[in-house]
Design an enzyme around this catalytic site. Structure first.
Site, PDB file in Angstrom:
ATOM      1  NE  ARG A  41      -4.406  -1.446   1.332  1.00  0.00           N
ATOM      2  CZ  ARG A  41      -5.437  -1.743   2.062  1.00  0.00           C
ATOM      3  NH1 ARG A  41      -5.336  -1.827   3.360  1.00  0.00           N
ATOM      4  NH2 ARG A  41      -6.610  -1.964   1.513  1.00  0.00           N
ATOM      5  CD  GLN A  54      -2.963   6.273  -2.818  1.00  0.00           C
ATOM      6  OE1 GLN A  54      -3.155   7.153  -3.660  1.00  0.00           O
ATOM      7  NE2 GLN A  54      -2.796   6.525  -1.540  1.00  0.00           N
ATOM      8  CB  SER A  63      -8.765   0.265  -1.198  1.00  0.00           C
ATOM      9  OG  SER A  63      -7.838   0.367  -0.148  1.00  0.00           O
ATOM     10  CE1 TYR A  67      -4.119  -3.742   5.618  1.00  0.00           C
ATOM     11  CE2 TYR A  67      -1.800  -3.812   5.030  1.00  0.00           C
ATOM     12  CZ  TYR A  67      -3.128  -3.850   4.664  1.00  0.00           C
ATOM     13  OH  TYR A  67      -3.468  -3.987   3.350  1.00  0.00           O
TER      14      TYR A  67
HETATM   15  P1  NAD Z   1      -8.399  -4.146   7.267  1.00  0.00           P
HETATM   16  O1  NAD Z   1      -9.476  -4.586   6.306  1.00  0.00           O
HETATM   17  O2  NAD Z   1      -7.196  -4.984   7.438  1.00  0.00           O
HETATM   18  O3  NAD Z   1      -9.098  -3.942   8.714  1.00  0.00           O
HETATM   19  C1  NAD Z   1     -10.236  -3.134   8.895  1.00  0.00           C
HETATM   20  C2  NAD Z   1     -10.099  -2.305  10.135  1.00  0.00           C
HETATM   21  O4  NAD Z   1     -10.176  -3.135  11.302  1.00  0.00           O
HETATM   22  C3  NAD Z   1      -8.778  -1.546  10.257  1.00  0.00           C
HETATM   23  O5  NAD Z   1      -9.044  -0.163  10.348  1.00  0.00           O
HETATM   24  C4  NAD Z   1      -8.141  -2.103  11.521  1.00  0.00           C
HETATM   25  O6  NAD Z   1      -7.440  -1.119  12.253  1.00  0.00           O
HETATM   26  C5  NAD Z   1      -9.364  -2.574  12.289  1.00  0.00           C
HETATM   27  N1  NAD Z   1      -9.073  -3.560  13.360  1.00  0.00           N
HETATM   28  C6  NAD Z   1      -8.283  -4.660  13.300  1.00  0.00           C
HETATM   29  N2  NAD Z   1      -8.292  -5.314  14.485  1.00  0.00           N
HETATM   30  C7  NAD Z   1      -9.133  -4.630  15.299  1.00  0.00           C
HETATM   31  C8  NAD Z   1      -9.581  -4.817  16.644  1.00  0.00           C
HETATM   32  N3  NAD Z   1      -9.163  -5.824  17.394  1.00  0.00           N
HETATM   33  N4  NAD Z   1     -10.434  -3.895  17.163  1.00  0.00           N
HETATM   34  C9  NAD Z   1     -10.864  -2.840  16.409  1.00  0.00           C
HETATM   35  N5  NAD Z   1     -10.496  -2.625  15.141  1.00  0.00           N
HETATM   36  C10 NAD Z   1      -9.639  -3.513  14.577  1.00  0.00           C
HETATM   37  O7  NAD Z   1      -7.914  -2.680   6.944  1.00  0.00           O
HETATM   38  P2  NAD Z   1      -8.068  -1.767   5.652  1.00  0.00           P
HETATM   39  O8  NAD Z   1      -9.450  -1.213   5.623  1.00  0.00           O
HETATM   40  O9  NAD Z   1      -7.664  -2.538   4.457  1.00  0.00           O
HETATM   41  O10 NAD Z   1      -7.050  -0.582   5.914  1.00  0.00           O
HETATM   42  C11 NAD Z   1      -6.143  -0.540   6.996  1.00  0.00           C
HETATM   43  C12 NAD Z   1      -5.327   0.725   6.968  1.00  0.00           C
HETATM   44  O11 NAD Z   1      -4.642   0.895   5.745  1.00  0.00           O
HETATM   45  C13 NAD Z   1      -6.135   1.990   7.122  1.00  0.00           C
HETATM   46  O12 NAD Z   1      -5.345   2.875   7.878  1.00  0.00           O
HETATM   47  C14 NAD Z   1      -6.256   2.522   5.746  1.00  0.00           C
HETATM   48  O13 NAD Z   1      -6.516   3.901   5.730  1.00  0.00           O
HETATM   49  C15 NAD Z   1      -4.887   2.185   5.239  1.00  0.00           C
HETATM   50  N6  NAD Z   1      -4.873   2.163   3.778  1.00  0.00           N
HETATM   51  C16 NAD Z   1      -3.827   2.783   3.133  1.00  0.00           C
HETATM   52  C17 NAD Z   1      -3.795   2.786   1.742  1.00  0.00           C
HETATM   53  C18 NAD Z   1      -2.677   3.443   1.011  1.00  0.00           C
HETATM   54  O14 NAD Z   1      -1.911   4.144   1.583  1.00  0.00           O
HETATM   55  N7  NAD Z   1      -2.561   3.186  -0.270  1.00  0.00           N
HETATM   56  C19 NAD Z   1      -4.784   2.164   1.025  1.00  0.00           C
HETATM   57  C20 NAD Z   1      -5.830   1.530   1.696  1.00  0.00           C
HETATM   58  C21 NAD Z   1      -5.843   1.538   3.089  1.00  0.00           C
END
Ligand code: NAD
Length: 379
Positions: free
Chosen positions: A122, A127, A133, A229
């Protein structure tokens, strides 16, 4: 250079890897695309649409497998297809290499090069290839729409001559991509929304969407890895979260759960005892069901009723939105293909960060350390 698009083998799959628009952009002097007849039908693309985009249509899956140089997929090909792959061909898609690495063994034996869209790093440059995403956006939206449809209540606050209807309360667990889309969708429908996440950074994003962030004091615990993550939490930290969630869930009409930790079982956030305390007629929509579920009472792949609470545990929710899910996924894949197809030739630069991060197998070997470890752990 032949790129082949096959019908997805998984029964509940409706998406297609590349849409006609993507095919049009890909076909040219040195790249041809062949489509297995009917591959796009469920996502709204007919054989005629593909032909108009410059592809040829084939009725022979075996021939496509034996001749294609690149096979973009949604889900990994089944083993019987992998055995028929042309030696050294490339398969790209959601290959689930950390969840089920053994399911790729036949392709590895054929010397196939495997790229996993889940493992695309990521970073900013990648992106436009971030298929996780894309799918999370679709899933977060659809979860709220299905929940709103099933809830025996209205979402918005309504003041009518017959009295006032209070707004529905929606609780979102995990405020990553899917969770934030669920919050935005529920807010647009007029619900009052609360959300919880272990990552402190998520708090600001939740608030900016007009939802309340549930703060849990984890004593300064490091909850985020360097990739952004969530880390796997200690049993104590998880329990603190569960207590706060149980309290908020008691008054919620809808709970949407999205929490995941890459490569692990989804964290258990709602104990069955907490479901028993919820109001009859309320809904839990567990988007983490394919990774085991965030709710103890979730049955992955099923919709069940537990103590009057309807629990949705869909195995493939994005397949219920095949047109836009395919459109986004196809764009992510096309952008990835541009990295490895140069002037009609396969050029796999293993020093490139995106290639290196997403490459699971090359030259008959598993080349990703985490996947190799996952495979050994399951042997
Ligand atoms: P994911 O699908 O792995 O998890 C979903 C959410 O669950 C996350 O926000 C995580 O913090 C939360 N989580 C995990 N364990 C938990 C717990 N025990 N209690 C409460 N919450 C919990 O995550 P995602 O949606 O794919 O994205 C994760 C991170 O990556 C985010 O910060 C997102 O903004 C970031 N991201 C960055 C990019 C990029 O820079 N290109 C792209 C997509 C996402």
């Amino acid at each position: 250079m032949l790129v082949a698009i096959l019908k997805e083998a998984r029964e509940d799959e409706t998406r297609v890897a590349l849409t006609p628009d993507a095919v049009k952009a890909l076909t040219g002097k040195s790249v041809s695309v062949a489509v297995e007849s009917g591959a796009g039908v469920q996502s709204g693309a007919t054989d005629q649409d593909y032909e108009a985009a410059g592809a040829s249509i084939s009725g022979s899956r075996a021939e496509l497998l034996a001749t294609a140089d690149v096979i973009p997929v949604v889900n990994a090909l089944p083993a019987e297809d992998q055995e028929k792959l042309k030696r050294g061909s490339v398969m790209i898609g959601f290959l689930r290499p950390l969840d089920d690495p053994a399911a790729l063994s036949a392709a590895v034996k054929r010397g196939a090069t495997l790229f996993s869209m889940e493992l695309v790093p990521r970073i900013t440059r990648a992106q436009s290839m971030d298929a996780l995403s894309s799918m999370a956006t679709v899933a977060g939206y659809k979860a709220v729409i299905v929940a709103a449809d099933h809830l025996p209540k209205l979402f918005p606050l309504l003041m009518t001559a017959a009295g006032t209807i209070p707004p529905a309360k929606v609780l979102v667990l995990g405020a990553g991509v899917a969770g934030l889309q669920a919050i935005a969708t529920a807010r647009r429908l007029g619900a009052v929304v609360e959300a919880y996440d272990v990552r402190a950074a998520a708090g600001e994003q939740v608030k900016s969407l007009g939802a309340k962030f549930i703060e849990v004091d984890l004593g300064g615990l490091q909850t985020e890895d360097k990739g952004g993550y969530a880390k796997e939490l200690s049993p104590e930290a998880l329990e603190l979260g569960r207590q706060a969630i149980a309290k908020a869930a008691k008054t919620a009409d809808v709970v949407i759960t999205t929490a995941q930790v890459p490569g692990r079982r989804a964290p258990l956030m709602i104990a069955s005892a907490a479901v028993e305390e919820m109001r009859a007629g309320s809904i839990i929509f567990d988007l983490a069901a394919p990774a085991g579920g965030n709710c103890e009472a979730t049955k992955p792949g099923e919709t069940t009723v537990y103590h009057g609470v309807t629990i949705f545990g869909p195995a493939n929710i994005v397949a219920e939105m095949p047109v836009h899910a395919s459109m986004l996924y196809s764009r992510n894949l096309s952008n990835f293909l541009q990295l490895i197809l140069k002037k009609g030739e396969l050029v796999i630069d293993r020093a490139d960060e995106i290639i290196a991060g997403s490459c699971v197998a090359f030259g008959g070997e598993i080349v990703n350390e985490r996947v190799a470890t996952a495979l050994k752990a399951r042997a």
